[in-house]
Write a protein that holds these residues in place. Sequence first.
Motif, short mmCIF file in Angstrom:
data_model
loop_
_atom_site.label_atom_id
_atom_site.label_comp_id
_atom_site.label_asym_id
_atom_site.label_seq_id
_atom_site.Cartn_x
_atom_site.Cartn_y
_atom_site.Cartn_z
N ASP B 31 0.82 -1.22 0.00
CA ASP B 31 0.00 0.00 0.00
C ASP B 31 0.86 1.27 0.00
O ASP B 31 2.03 1.23 0.33
N TYR B 107 4.31 -3.84 4.25
CA TYR B 107 3.16 -3.19 4.88
C TYR B 107 3.66 -2.40 6.09
O TYR B 107 4.83 -2.49 6.48
N ASN B 111 -0.69 0.02 10.51
CA ASN B 111 -1.83 0.20 9.62
C ASN B 111 -2.37 -1.18 9.20
O ASN B 111 -1.81 -1.83 8.33
N GLU B 112 -3.45 -1.58 9.85
CA GLU B 112 -3.98 -2.92 9.62
C GLU B 112 -4.43 -3.13 8.18
O GLU B 112 -4.27 -4.21 7.61
N GLN B 113 -4.99 -2.08 7.60
CA GLN B 113 -5.48 -2.19 6.23
C GLN B 113 -4.32 -2.52 5.27
O GLN B 113 -4.48 -3.30 4.33
N SER B 114 -3.17 -1.93 5.52
CA SER B 114 -2.03 -2.17 4.63
C SER B 114 -1.59 -3.64 4.71
O SER B 114 -1.13 -4.22 3.74
N ASN B 116 -3.81 -6.15 5.51
CA ASN B 116 -4.88 -6.90 4.85
C ASN B 116 -4.76 -6.87 3.33
O ASN B 116 -5.19 -7.80 2.64
N ASN B 117 -4.20 -5.80 2.81
CA ASN B 117 -4.09 -5.67 1.35
C ASN B 117 -2.92 -6.48 0.77
O ASN B 117 -2.76 -6.56 -0.45
N LYS B 120 -3.73 -9.15 -1.76
CA LYS B 120 -4.09 -8.59 -3.06
C LYS B 120 -2.82 -8.32 -3.90
O LYS B 120 -2.72 -8.65 -5.08
#
Lengths: 143, 204
Positions: B31, B107, B111-114, B116-117, B120
Amino acid sequence: MRKVDLCLSSEGAEVILATSSDEKHPPENIIDGSPETFWTTTGMFPQEFIICFHKHVKIEKLVIQSYFVRTMRIEKSTSKEPVDFEQWVEKDLVHTEGQLQNEEIVAHDGYATYLRFIIISAFDHFASVHSISAEGTVVSNLS
Amino acid sequence: MGSKGEEIVPDDAGQKDTACSSDFAEDQEGDPTVGKTALAQIFRSDGAHFQKNYTLTTGVDLVVKMVPVPNTGDSVELFIFDSAGKELFSEMLDKLWESPNVLCVVYDVTNEQSFNNCSKWLEKARSQIPGTSLPGVLVGNKTDLASRRAVDSAQAQAWALGQGLEYFETSVKEMENYEAPFHCLAKKFHHLYREKVEVFHTLA
């Protein structure tokens, strides 16, 4: 005129450039007449090598033994120096799992002093070239 | 790519007969703002350069560096394709990457979203060369922000393991552990090379 394998170091051919060089698998292995020895690329594509005949030759048939080569482009020059290459042949090879690719190319307009082989893409991270032979005749010596 | 792999780089022990150098392309992805560029740049400059100002990478930046592989006499030259993390540039990456050899997914541990991505990004890279193995590492950066940590080490490690990736944590800001992921990738790529050469030997 006597037909010979023009791509043999014993006939005077020489690899004058290769973009990968592992000392254990040098480009000279391509023209030593043995499919057991090979030249290997060491990462990324395109990769190329140039064979110099040190004379004017006329090639009638090319046989390339390789592994993992996907697209091969061959250019040739008829100059004394390795310049002015022109596109000659471009081939998409088929992957042959567990055995050498054996690509025969019947040549048209096979006059050359140098051949440049460009491996544009491969089926893996690396590719190997085990032997190249060029059946044909010697036209004249370089003056 | 003119000077591709032509240097012979013997190691310190002087095993000159086994020396070879090879090149490989590494995709560095993850990310935006997780620190991919900072990681690549600090590695390039041997810790001399920490980027204080953020610049958004658009497309890819190329970082080239020679890395010795311990106990082999060989070196590999890394071509690090430091890739944009912004979704906006995502389609462009497909064209710029072109057959990666190894990958490094980064990541931000705060930042948890980073995190999770990451799956992807991994999928995107692997779809570039279907049917060919693509060794890689997962890097959790910004460990210096300990109080803000949002992703557990063990959790990240477990996920990486499941994906066949080796896991590293770094603090580029504190210059901690920033070389390890690259050395690991160099080693993995070298191993891949050795394996293929063995295959080539069996063919004739």
